[in-house]
Write a protein that holds these residues in place. Structure first.
Motif, PDB file in Angstrom:
ATOM      1  N   SER A 115      -8.061   5.838 -10.654  1.00  0.00           N
ATOM      2  CA  SER A 115      -9.113   6.341  -9.763  1.00  0.00           C
ATOM      3  C   SER A 115      -8.732   6.213  -8.289  1.00  0.00           C
ATOM      4  CB  SER A 115     -10.432   5.610 -10.032  1.00  0.00           C
ATOM      5  OG  SER A 115     -10.339   4.245  -9.659  1.00  0.00           O
ATOM      6  N   MET A 116      -7.889   5.224  -7.951  1.00  0.00           N
ATOM      7  CA  MET A 116      -7.511   5.020  -6.557  1.00  0.00           C
ATOM      8  C   MET A 116      -6.259   5.786  -6.157  1.00  0.00           C
ATOM      9  SD  MET A 116      -8.254   0.956  -5.881  1.00  0.00           S
ATOM     10  CE  MET A 116      -7.866   1.151  -4.126  1.00  0.00           C
ATOM     11  N   SER A 117      -5.675   6.521  -7.089  1.00  0.00           N
ATOM     12  CA  SER A 117      -4.426   7.233  -6.795  1.00  0.00           C
ATOM     13  C   SER A 117      -4.592   8.286  -5.708  1.00  0.00           C
ATOM     14  CB  SER A 117      -3.889   7.889  -8.068  1.00  0.00           C
ATOM     15  OG  SER A 117      -4.843   8.807  -8.609  1.00  0.00           O
ATOM     16  N   THR A 118      -5.813   8.770  -5.506  1.00  0.00           N
ATOM     17  CA  THR A 118      -6.039   9.817  -4.503  1.00  0.00           C
ATOM     18  C   THR A 118      -5.836   9.317  -3.072  1.00  0.00           C
ATOM     19  OG1 THR A 118      -8.420   9.312  -4.587  1.00  0.00           O
ATOM     20  CG2 THR A 118      -7.634  11.140  -5.947  1.00  0.00           C
ATOM     21  N   ILE A 119      -5.813   8.009  -2.862  1.00  0.00           N
ATOM     22  CA  ILE A 119      -5.602   7.525  -1.492  1.00  0.00           C
ATOM     23  C   ILE A 119      -4.210   7.907  -0.995  1.00  0.00           C
ATOM     24  CG2 ILE A 119      -7.207   5.601  -1.801  1.00  0.00           C
ATOM     25  CD1 ILE A 119      -4.777   3.722  -1.891  1.00  0.00           C
ATOM     26  N   PHE A 120      -3.260   8.069  -1.919  1.00  0.00           N
ATOM     27  CA  PHE A 120      -1.904   8.460  -1.513  1.00  0.00           C
ATOM     28  C   PHE A 120      -1.843   9.925  -1.108  1.00  0.00           C
ATOM     29  CE2 PHE A 120      -1.155   4.703  -4.125  1.00  0.00           C
ATOM     30  CZ  PHE A 120      -0.270   3.989  -3.325  1.00  0.00           C
ATOM     31  N   ILE A 121      -2.867  10.683  -1.494  1.00  0.00           N
ATOM     32  CA  ILE A 121      -2.967  12.078  -1.077  1.00  0.00           C
ATOM     33  C   ILE A 121      -3.705  12.176   0.256  1.00  0.00           C
ATOM     34  CG2 ILE A 121      -3.875  14.359  -1.704  1.00  0.00           C
ATOM     35  CD1 ILE A 121      -3.700  13.486  -4.615  1.00  0.00           C
ATOM     36  N   ALA A 122      -4.734  11.358   0.412  1.00  0.00           N
ATOM     37  CA  ALA A 122      -5.603  11.462   1.592  1.00  0.00           C
ATOM     38  C   ALA A 122      -5.042  10.735   2.813  1.00  0.00           C
ATOM     39  CB  ALA A 122      -6.984  10.915   1.258  1.00  0.00           C
ATOM     40  N   TYR A 123      -4.273   9.651   2.599  1.00  0.00           N
ATOM     41  CA  TYR A 123      -3.823   8.833   3.731  1.00  0.00           C
ATOM     42  C   TYR A 123      -2.303   8.721   3.752  1.00  0.00           C
ATOM     43  CZ  TYR A 123      -8.726   7.395   3.827  1.00  0.00           C
ATOM     44  OH  TYR A 123     -10.102   7.393   3.883  1.00  0.00           O
ATOM     45  N   THR A 124      -1.769   8.452   4.926  1.00  0.00           N
ATOM     46  CA  THR A 124      -0.325   8.279   5.062  1.00  0.00           C
ATOM     47  C   THR A 124       0.103   6.960   4.430  1.00  0.00           C
ATOM     48  OG1 THR A 124      -0.483   7.149   7.207  1.00  0.00           O
ATOM     49  CG2 THR A 124      -0.357   9.562   7.236  1.00  0.00           C
ATOM     50  N   GLY A 125       1.345   6.939   3.950  1.00  0.00           N
ATOM     51  CA  GLY A 125       1.853   5.725   3.333  1.00  0.00           C
ATOM     52  C   GLY A 125       1.881   4.548   4.296  1.00  0.00           C
ATOM     53  N   THR A 126       2.165   4.830   5.563  1.00  0.00           N
ATOM     54  CA  THR A 126       2.212   3.761   6.569  1.00  0.00           C
ATOM     55  C   THR A 126       0.850   3.111   6.756  1.00  0.00           C
ATOM     56  OG1 THR A 126       4.013   4.873   7.752  1.00  0.00           O
ATOM     57  CG2 THR A 126       2.745   3.212   8.971  1.00  0.00           C
ATOM     58  N   SER A 127      -0.206   3.935   6.865  1.00  0.00           N
ATOM     59  CA  SER A 127      -1.542   3.368   7.076  1.00  0.00           C
ATOM     60  C   SER A 127      -2.022   2.620   5.840  1.00  0.00           C
ATOM     61  CB  SER A 127      -2.541   4.469   7.453  1.00  0.00           C
ATOM     62  OG  SER A 127      -2.741   5.370   6.383  1.00  0.00           O
ATOM     63  N   ILE A 128      -1.631   3.080   4.649  1.00  0.00           N
ATOM     64  CA  ILE A 128      -1.990   2.369   3.420  1.00  0.00           C
ATOM     65  C   ILE A 128      -1.338   0.984   3.411  1.00  0.00           C
ATOM     66  CG2 ILE A 128      -1.717   2.328   0.909  1.00  0.00           C
ATOM     67  CD1 ILE A 128      -1.964   5.390   0.960  1.00  0.00           C
ATOM     68  N   ALA A 129      -0.051   0.938   3.746  1.00  0.00           N
ATOM     69  CA  ALA A 129       0.673  -0.342   3.763  1.00  0.00           C
ATOM     70  C   ALA A 129       0.111  -1.278   4.827  1.00  0.00           C
ATOM     71  CB  ALA A 129       2.156  -0.084   4.007  1.00  0.00           C
ATOM     72  N   GLN A 130      -0.156  -0.757   6.018  1.00  0.00           N
ATOM     73  CA  GLN A 130      -0.700  -1.587   7.095  1.00  0.00           C
ATOM     74  C   GLN A 130      -2.061  -2.156   6.716  1.00  0.00           C
ATOM     75  OE1 GLN A 130      -0.626   1.171  10.386  1.00  0.00           O
ATOM     76  NE2 GLN A 130       1.402   0.501  11.068  1.00  0.00           N
ATOM     77  N   THR A 131      -2.894  -1.310   6.131  1.00  0.00           N
ATOM     78  CA  THR A 131      -4.229  -1.767   5.731  1.00  0.00           C
ATOM     79  C   THR A 131      -4.137  -2.803   4.626  1.00  0.00           C
ATOM     80  OG1 THR A 131      -5.145   0.406   6.282  1.00  0.00           O
ATOM     81  CG2 THR A 131      -6.491  -1.020   4.889  1.00  0.00           C
ATOM     82  N   PHE A 132      -3.239  -2.589   3.667  1.00  0.00           N
ATOM     83  CA  PHE A 132      -3.086  -3.535   2.560  1.00  0.00           C
ATOM     84  C   PHE A 132      -2.691  -4.920   3.075  1.00  0.00           C
ATOM     85  CE2 PHE A 132      -0.525  -5.805  -0.542  1.00  0.00           C
ATOM     86  CZ  PHE A 132      -1.338  -5.767  -1.661  1.00  0.00           C
ATOM     87  N   PHE A 133      -1.707  -4.981   3.952  1.00  0.00           N
ATOM     88  CA  PHE A 133      -1.248  -6.280   4.438  1.00  0.00           C
ATOM     89  C   PHE A 133      -2.294  -6.935   5.341  1.00  0.00           C
ATOM     90  CE2 PHE A 133       2.996  -4.464   3.397  1.00  0.00           C
ATOM     91  CZ  PHE A 133       3.366  -5.418   2.468  1.00  0.00           C
ATOM     92  N   ALA A 134      -3.042  -6.128   6.092  1.00  0.00           N
ATOM     93  CA  ALA A 134      -4.120  -6.676   6.916  1.00  0.00           C
ATOM     94  C   ALA A 134      -5.204  -7.291   6.040  1.00  0.00           C
ATOM     95  CB  ALA A 134      -4.712  -5.579   7.802  1.00  0.00           C
ATOM     96  N   VAL A 135      -5.566  -6.591   4.973  1.00  0.00           N
ATOM     97  CA  VAL A 135      -6.580  -7.097   4.056  1.00  0.00           C
ATOM     98  C   VAL A 135      -6.069  -8.325   3.309  1.00  0.00           C
ATOM     99  CG1 VAL A 135      -7.888  -6.568   1.957  1.00  0.00           C
ATOM    100  CG2 VAL A 135      -7.762  -4.889   3.799  1.00  0.00           C
ATOM    101  N   ALA A 136      -4.795  -8.304   2.915  1.00  0.00           N
ATOM    102  CA  ALA A 136      -4.223  -9.461   2.215  1.00  0.00           C
ATOM    103  C   ALA A 136      -4.293 -10.715   3.081  1.00  0.00           C
ATOM    104  CB  ALA A 136      -2.778  -9.162   1.819  1.00  0.00           C
ATOM    105  N   ALA A 137      -3.954 -10.572   4.370  1.00  0.00           N
ATOM    106  CA  ALA A 137      -4.009 -11.714   5.279  1.00  0.00           C
ATOM    107  C   ALA A 137      -5.451 -12.193   5.472  1.00  0.00           C
ATOM    108  CB  ALA A 137      -3.399 -11.333   6.631  1.00  0.00           C
TER     109      ALA A 137
END
Length: 248
Positions: A115-137
């Motif tokens: 269900s979350m696979s569409t985020i790779f279509i809607a958002y850039t890979g860089t912003s996905i990675a940045q958001t993931f690491f920000a949320v992880a921290a």
């Protein structure tokens, strides 16, 4: 689900399981218990990410309707399936075995990835990675606070859960309004609510150890604790991505 494992409402658990147990042994048991929760949660997030990444090339064809407006029939099934898994796990905990609960957790993480696979279509890979690491921290800091604080966070729990209910209502309303400003507000509030729930859920999971240590419920509580933290992490990630992610 949030009240399913509240120590004040749990019944049928041996609350004297740790009486007479040396403090060092209790502390070691608590650390092992919390580590199990975090391992399940992290493994679930990892599985979801891998499935989402692998399914992303096919997501548009499978999940989006032929008209390009809204979800397809299969898309709706995949999108709503995680909710069905959560309900089965929450309300069936006393009837299903620990092994079955584990399988349901991995199945849940898998369909969440679809269900979350569409985020790779809607958002850039860089912003996905940045958001993931920000949320992880942020998640690590908030969960550590919930684990170590001496302040009772249970009073905030009711407020936060009511906030999530209100947020769901606002999201349903915005499905019809399609207001960018309202969506921005929903995303910002969602980040704050699930940040608070991360600390609250961590403290609640920690407090449950004294009630389930040495009982058959311990394995189930570990899995459901991991599910709660998983939901906090994924929702915080999703709302923050909507708030600050760069669209393609």
């Amino acid at each position: 689900m949030q009240n399913q494992f509240d120590p004040r409402t749990t019944t049928g658990v041996n609350t004297t399981a740790t009486v007479g147990v040396p403090r060092a042994a209790r502390d070691a048991g608590l650390r092992s218990y919390m580590l199990s929760v975090y391992n399940y949660m992290a493994s679930g997030v990892l599985l979801t990410g891998i499935v989402a990444l692998l399914f992303a090339p096919y997501a548009a064809d499978v999940l989006v309707s032929a008209s390009g407006r809204g979800l397809s029939g299969l898309g709706w099934i995949i999108t709503l399936s995680p909710l069905a898994f959560v309900m089965v796990m929450s309300f069936g905990i006393n009837r299903i075995s620990t092994g079955t609960l584990q399988l349901l957790f991995w199945a849940f993480a898998t369909v969440m990835g679809l269900s979350m696979s569409t985020i790779f279509i809607a958002y850039t890979g860089t912003s996905i990675a940045q958001t993931f690491f920000a949320v992880a921290a942020a998640f690590l800091g908030l969960s550590l606070y919930g684990y170590t604080t001496k302040k009772d966070l249970s009073g905030f729990g009711t407020f936060l859960i009511m906030g999530v209910v209100g947020l769901l209502v606002a999201m349903l309303i915005n499905l019809f309004l399609q207001s960018p400003a309202m969506q921005l507000a929903i995303s910002a509030i969602g980040v704050l609510l699930f940040a608070g729930l991360t600390a609250y859920d961590t403290q609640k999971i920690k407090s449950m150890y004294a009630y389930v240590a040495g009982t058959d419920m311990m394995g189930k509580v570990v899995i459901m604790g991991a599910l709660n933290l998983y939901l906090d992490f994924v929702n915080m990630f999703t709302f923050l991505l909507q708030f600050m992610g760069d669209r393609r």
